[in-house]
Scaffold this active site. Sequence first.
Site, short mmCIF file in Angstrom:
data_model
loop_
_atom_site.label_atom_id
_atom_site.label_comp_id
_atom_site.label_asym_id
_atom_site.label_seq_id
_atom_site.Cartn_x
_atom_site.Cartn_y
_atom_site.Cartn_z
N CYS A 1 6.48 -6.68 67.06
CA CYS A 1 5.41 -7.22 66.22
C CYS A 1 4.47 -8.13 66.99
O CYS A 1 3.28 -8.18 66.72
CB CYS A 1 6.00 -7.96 65.03
N GLU B 1 7.34 -11.27 56.80
CA GLU B 1 7.08 -11.28 58.25
C GLU B 1 6.51 -9.91 58.58
O GLU B 1 7.26 -8.92 58.62
CB GLU B 1 8.40 -11.46 59.03
P1 NAD Z 1 8.23 -0.70 57.16
O1 NAD Z 1 7.30 -1.59 56.43
O2 NAD Z 1 7.96 0.74 57.18
O3 NAD Z 1 9.72 -0.86 56.60
C1 NAD Z 1 10.36 -2.12 56.57
C2 NAD Z 1 11.44 -2.07 55.50
O4 NAD Z 1 10.82 -2.01 54.21
C3 NAD Z 1 12.35 -0.84 55.59
O5 NAD Z 1 13.67 -1.23 55.30
C4 NAD Z 1 11.79 0.06 54.49
O6 NAD Z 1 12.73 0.98 53.98
C5 NAD Z 1 11.40 -0.96 53.45
N1 NAD Z 1 10.40 -0.52 52.48
C6 NAD Z 1 9.37 0.33 52.68
N2 NAD Z 1 8.65 0.47 51.54
C7 NAD Z 1 9.25 -0.31 50.61
C8 NAD Z 1 8.98 -0.61 49.24
N3 NAD Z 1 7.94 -0.08 48.60
N4 NAD Z 1 9.78 -1.47 48.60
C9 NAD Z 1 10.82 -2.04 49.25
N5 NAD Z 1 11.14 -1.79 50.51
C10 NAD Z 1 10.35 -0.95 51.21
O7 NAD Z 1 8.32 -1.32 58.62
P2 NAD Z 1 9.02 -0.66 59.89
O8 NAD Z 1 8.18 0.49 60.27
O9 NAD Z 1 10.45 -0.49 59.66
O10 NAD Z 1 8.86 -1.83 60.96
C11 NAD Z 1 7.75 -2.01 61.77
C12 NAD Z 1 6.84 -3.07 61.19
O11 NAD Z 1 7.54 -4.31 61.09
C13 NAD Z 1 5.65 -3.34 62.10
O12 NAD Z 1 4.50 -3.48 61.30
C14 NAD Z 1 6.01 -4.67 62.75
O13 NAD Z 1 4.91 -5.43 63.18
C15 NAD Z 1 6.75 -5.34 61.64
N6 NAD Z 1 7.59 -6.41 62.18
C16 NAD Z 1 7.23 -7.71 61.95
C17 NAD Z 1 7.97 -8.75 62.51
C18 NAD Z 1 7.59 -10.19 62.30
O14 NAD Z 1 8.38 -11.09 62.63
N7 NAD Z 1 6.41 -10.49 61.77
C19 NAD Z 1 9.10 -8.44 63.27
C20 NAD Z 1 9.44 -7.11 63.47
C21 NAD Z 1 8.68 -6.09 62.91
#
Ligand code: NAD
Length: 478
Positions: free
Chosen positions: A283, A249
């Site tokens: 998002c 997502e």
């Molecule tokens: P992010 O991608 O920076 O982090 C998300 C999670 O992934 C965190 O727990 C992070 O520690 C982990 N992570 C990062 N790199 C990783 C790796 N290489 N391997 C495994 N885990 C890893 O996202 P964020 O900044 O926390 O959240 C914002 C983003 O989430 C925005 O892009 C937003 O659009 C998206 N989002 C999407 C939805 C949806 O339903 N589509 C909902 C909410 C947020």
Amino acid sequence: MDQHDLIIGGITQPSASGLYFDVLAPATETPMARVAQAATDDVSAAVTCARRGFESWSALAPREREACLLRAADIVAAEGEGRFLDKLIDESGSVILKAKGEIAYTIDLLRTAAGEARRLYGDTFPNDSPGRISMVFREPMGVVAVISPYNAPLSLLTKMTAFPLAAGNSVVIKPSEETPLTALAFGQLLLDAGVPSAAVSVITGFGEECGAPLVDHPQVDCIALTGSTQTGIAIGAQSMKHMRRCQLELGGKSALLVLRDADPVKAAEIAAQGIFTHAGQICMANSRIVVEREIEQAFLAALKAHCENIQLGDLRDEKSRYGPLINRSALEKVLAHIESALASGATLLTGGEVEHGLTLQPTVVLEPARDSTLWRDESFGPLASVVAVDDLEQAIAVANDSDFGLSAAVLTHNVQWGFTAAKQIRAGSVHIGMHSFQSNALAPIGGYGMSGIGRSGGKYSTEEFTELKWVSLALEEQ
Ligand code: NAD
């Protein structure tokens, strides 16, 4: 300062390294707690535990899994504000209205997921060979790694966790490093509700150091990520190396179409709600507004007036509309999007300045270049761009001018126009008569294109977190 440990198998414990990291409060940019910093050894301990947890949890009767999730909902209904409200405000910079909304939605999600525990329907289908019966069993997958983001740290985590649990999977939660306190409190909630201790663990840490080894662990069966597209690409590629299913997502750049028959003042209010809720850190926020030229001027005047009246300030004041961005680099990214769009010919309708700390004024930029970062990339801040078009056909083409496809919305009273847009816009959801940020525990949330793979919510989550197995039976030896 408070110090918080990992929860593995129901035991709170420091990380194997003994390291801790600071959690900063976005409103003050100062440390508010220290949290154990998990890495590979802690991942292994949590996954090993979850394997055991899967055996016991999946063996429970559906009504027993349902009962645990309903109990969790009842606990939140009785004491959710005590457990979560301050954490949501302080740790994620949520205003009180958003924090309360998340808590209410969490109750709804837990109750909806509880019902899914009873609905793991299989199937039968005709078999051409005489005397044979063909059935389809739906089975839980095993251990689900839940990797969650910071923006809605309670409700999104609930959604990502409760549905896999309902289907009989165990979970290892790796929350955002920005919001680990809410996640630890959520893990404790599930334990308090009677989920077996081995079936849910929470390991707090960073993406590369803790999330990546979790994705790579040989005993993980499925990955649920809600996060940025960049992280989704990395996790998706890694998952495929192990041929492991992953639900992704990801980010969005959702369009709101304001058609010529819309009331410009109401449209401005709806547009503002769809982009400025939680400072645009949503998002599905409608960060791209497409308006028909016929009402452009009236709409822009109403939007500017509305933005100038938005109250920013104390997060605990019910009148505050939104608070700070999560951290300084998030703020700098949004400011860079504004600056480069203005440098390449766009104009500013309103905002553009930092109000205080990490809080940015509601900002609207007019006619950014289509190759600007503002138009193409997710800003994830209180920033919308507006583009004017001549007709519905152009509006749909502009809405589809994006690599993302999470959500979209159309403001019109004309059924044909609304449905034409709904059919032709390439997005996982299209809402007519409202903004693009809509939630429903039963809805299939997910996106086209770079917004991800898979759908979450209701029965769609159950489908993501179960395997299908064809079982056949010969009535006579053949
Ligand atoms: P992010 O991608 O920076 O982090 C998300 C999670 O992934 C965190 O727990 C992070 O520690 C982990 N992570 C990062 N790199 C990783 C790796 N290489 N391997 C495994 N885990 C890893 O996202 P964020 O900044 O926390 O959240 C914002 C983003 O989430 C925005 O892009 C937003 O659009 C998206 N989002 C999407 C939805 C949806 O339903 N589509 C909902 C909410 C947020």
